[in-house]
Structure formats: C-alpha cells, structure tokens
Design a protein around this motif. Structure first.
Motif, short mmCIF file in Angstrom:
data_model
loop_
_atom_site.label_atom_id
_atom_site.label_comp_id
_atom_site.label_asym_id
_atom_site.label_seq_id
_atom_site.Cartn_x
_atom_site.Cartn_y
_atom_site.Cartn_z
N TYR A 93 0.85 -1.18 0.00
CA TYR A 93 0.00 0.00 0.00
C TYR A 93 0.88 1.23 0.00
O TYR A 93 1.66 1.46 0.94
CB TYR A 93 -0.92 0.01 1.21
CG TYR A 93 -1.92 1.14 1.21
CD1 TYR A 93 -2.99 1.14 0.33
CD2 TYR A 93 -1.80 2.21 2.10
CE1 TYR A 93 -3.92 2.17 0.32
CE2 TYR A 93 -2.72 3.24 2.10
CZ TYR A 93 -3.78 3.22 1.22
OH TYR A 93 -4.70 4.25 1.21
N ALA A 94 0.79 2.02 -1.08
CA ALA A 94 1.54 3.27 -1.20
C ALA A 94 0.62 4.41 -0.79
O ALA A 94 -0.24 4.83 -1.58
CB ALA A 94 2.04 3.46 -2.62
N ALA A 95 0.77 4.89 0.42
CA ALA A 95 -0.11 5.94 0.95
C ALA A 95 0.40 7.30 0.51
O ALA A 95 1.57 7.62 0.70
CB ALA A 95 -0.17 5.87 2.47
N PHE A 96 -0.49 8.11 -0.08
CA PHE A 96 -0.06 9.46 -0.44
C PHE A 96 -0.77 10.55 0.35
O PHE A 96 -0.51 11.73 0.14
CB PHE A 96 -0.19 9.73 -1.95
CG PHE A 96 -1.47 9.29 -2.59
CD1 PHE A 96 -1.48 8.20 -3.44
CD2 PHE A 96 -2.66 9.97 -2.37
CE1 PHE A 96 -2.65 7.79 -4.05
CE2 PHE A 96 -3.83 9.58 -2.99
CZ PHE A 96 -3.83 8.48 -3.83
N ASP A 97 -1.64 10.16 1.30
CA ASP A 97 -2.26 11.18 2.14
C ASP A 97 -2.88 10.55 3.37
O ASP A 97 -3.26 9.38 3.35
CB ASP A 97 -3.35 11.93 1.37
CG ASP A 97 -3.33 13.43 1.63
OD1 ASP A 97 -2.99 13.82 2.78
OD2 ASP A 97 -3.65 14.21 0.72
N VAL A 98 -2.95 11.35 4.45
CA VAL A 98 -3.68 10.95 5.66
C VAL A 98 -4.80 11.96 5.83
O VAL A 98 -4.58 13.17 5.90
CB VAL A 98 -2.76 10.89 6.90
CG1 VAL A 98 -1.99 12.18 7.11
CG2 VAL A 98 -3.56 10.53 8.15
N LEU A 99 -6.03 11.47 5.84
CA LEU A 99 -7.22 12.32 5.89
C LEU A 99 -7.75 12.50 7.30
O LEU A 99 -8.40 13.50 7.61
CB LEU A 99 -8.32 11.75 5.00
CG LEU A 99 -7.90 11.33 3.58
CD1 LEU A 99 -9.12 10.93 2.78
CD2 LEU A 99 -7.13 12.43 2.89
N GLU A 100 -7.48 11.51 8.14
CA GLU A 100 -7.96 11.56 9.52
C GLU A 100 -6.94 10.84 10.39
O GLU A 100 -6.39 9.82 10.00
CB GLU A 100 -9.33 10.89 9.63
CG GLU A 100 -10.04 11.09 10.95
CD GLU A 100 -11.47 10.57 10.91
OE1 GLU A 100 -11.87 9.89 11.88
OE2 GLU A 100 -12.18 10.83 9.92
N LEU A 101 -6.69 11.39 11.57
CA LEU A 101 -5.74 10.78 12.49
C LEU A 101 -6.27 10.97 13.91
O LEU A 101 -6.56 12.10 14.33
CB LEU A 101 -4.37 11.43 12.35
CG LEU A 101 -3.21 10.79 13.11
CD1 LEU A 101 -3.01 9.35 12.70
CD2 LEU A 101 -1.93 11.59 12.90
N ALA A 102 -6.42 9.83 14.62
CA ALA A 102 -6.97 9.85 15.98
C ALA A 102 -8.33 10.55 16.00
O ALA A 102 -8.66 11.25 16.96
CB ALA A 102 -6.01 10.52 16.94
#
Length: 281
Positions: free
Chosen positions: A94-103
């Motif tokens: 999985y190549a992640a290019f963004d984090v939309l939500e964290l905790a």
C-alpha cells in the motif's frame, strides 16, 4: 505560506482508502466498493494503525521487479476464500499518499506539507506493506524519477502544492504520465447490466467517434455492474454501433455518461483499454 510544489510517484495500482476504526479495518475502492476481504494482508497490517485513522493511497502488487496492474485487478476480484491464497503468492503493498484523519481528527483542510509530515511519522515506524509514497521538492530528482522509473511500472508523477488542502471530490492535482492515458466519456456498454463485456467510449480527440473498448477485466466488470445497478439500467440494448472487426454491435446507451481512464494509441487500432472508472470527478 509556501506555494512550493512537490512531486510524488504515481504507481500502476488501484486507488484505495484505508479506514481504521475502534474495532476493525475497512478497505474501500474508489468506486465505493468494500474490498477488505480481497486484501486480507493489507487489512491485517492496517490493524497496527491507531483507531480513527483514514489513509488515501494505492494498492500495488510487485512481480518480477515491477508493479503489475493486471495482478492488482486479479487480487481485487478474488473471492474471500481465494484471496487468502493469492495473498501468499502475490502479496500487496500500500503506497499511501495522504492521511485524511488521524486519531479521529479531520485533517483534510490542513496544508499538504503538514499532512505529509504526519503521514511519514505514522507509517515509517510500521514499515511495509504500508508505506508513504516517495516524495520530493527537488525538481532535478523529480526529473530523474520521471525518466528512470517507468521500467519499474511507475506511471509518472503527481504534482501538488504544499499549502493545498485535500481536494475531495474534484481533480486538484496535476498528473505527468509516460503512457497515452486519458479520460474518456462512457456513453454505453455491451453485454448486460449485470455482466457488462465492453464499454462504448468517446475519446477527447476532436471527432467524437464512438469506439468499443477491449473486453473488461473481471474487476472492472464488477465495478461497472455496481454503477449500472445504482442507476437502474435497462436490460435490453436500445442502440447499435459499427465496430471495426465486429460489425454492428448492440449496446446500452448511458445518459449521463460515466467517465473512464483509458489507454489508447490511435483512434482506430487497437481498441482502447479501460484502466479504471473515474468516480472522483
């Protein structure tokens, strides 16, 4: 705030959103289809993420030193029983290019520069198969990537502004690709709504000549069928098209049309290859 841009690699894979809830993991394709059971290896790895995390990225399968889009489609179309076997021989990354939500905190309005830093801090300690896609702000390094990495199956580069929020539901990034990939209007399909065989496309070439695509893969058939079911598409063809080598072909018109990403080298031969539906417009 900086208006500098960055370049990240674009892999030959399937767009996938990873949602880590308090109790489990959900993997959602760009079409909205839940594909958790097709990628048990990624779902298991994503259990390491903190609850309330949502990632945007692509799932890829490496084979013989390069990413293989056909193998990703094979994984995506697998039944739950078959998926476990495929995960052993054809593991996904999985190549992640963004984090939309964290905790549980919505990050989509934060500048990309901040989201990228959080993404790297989140994934680097975990390691593969979850990893941030390589990124640079160095134009010379980006040019080197663009020229040297197609042999590994890398399609090209995605260019984003560092001060940009997440452009949900619209195209907010510039894509630089080597292949002749373009968006086409899907004005109809052959086969039945429950089992579409090919798509009738209009390419943006100026003359708007409808073309019949090459046969759809199993994964794309399922994706198109889901879209048609949501529309309540009629079961009987109501139009025909003259296709080279096929003669008169009955098809089901679509109004309004869908949009698909296709690979095509000429307006006549060979038929366009549908890579994926575009549902992010």
């Amino acid at each position: 705030m900086s208006h500098e841009t960055h370049r990240s690699l674009e892999n030959d894979g399937h767009r996938l959103v990873v949602v880590r809830s308090e109790t489990d993991v959900t993997l959602q394709a760009r079409s909205g289809r839940i594909v958790t059971s097709a990628f048990p290896d990624l779902a298991a790895a994503a259990l390491q993420l903190p609850a309330g995390t949502v990632l945007d990225g692509e799932v890829v399968v490496w084979h013989a030193g390069r990413t293989d889009f056909a193998l990703v489609q094979r994984r995506a179309a697998a039944t739950a029983a078959r998926a476990a076997v495929l995960a052993q021989g054809l593991p996904a990354s999985y190549a992640a290019f963004d984090v939309l939500e964290l905790a549980g905190l919505d990050l989509r309005t934060r500048p990309y520069e901040r989201r990228r830093a959080l993404l790297v801090d989140l994934l680097l300690p975990l390691g593969p198969p979850l990893q941030p896609v390589p990124m640079t702000t160095d134009p010379e390094l980006a040019a080197l990537w663009y020229e040297t990495l197609p042999a590994s199956g890398i399609e090209g580069l995605v260019v984003k502004r560092l001060d940009q929020g997440y452009p949900a539901g619209r195209r907010g990034w510039q894509k630089l690709r080597h292949t002749d990939v373009r968006d086409a209007a899907v004005v109809g399909h052959t086969g039945t709504p429950r089992r579409p065989l090919a798509l009738v496309l209009v390419l943006p070439v100026g003359d708007e000549i409808p073309l019949v695509s090459s046969p759809l893969t199993a994964a794309l058939r399922a994706e198109v069928a889901a879209e048609l079911a949501a529309r309540g598409a009629p079961s009987s063809p109501t139009a025909t098209i003259t296709a080279i080598g096929l003669g008169e072909v009955p098809f089901h018109p679509l109004d309004p049309p869908l949009t698909a990403e296709v690979r095509h080298t000429s307006t006549r031969h060979p038929p366009p290859e549908v890579l994926r539906l575009r549902t992010d417009l």
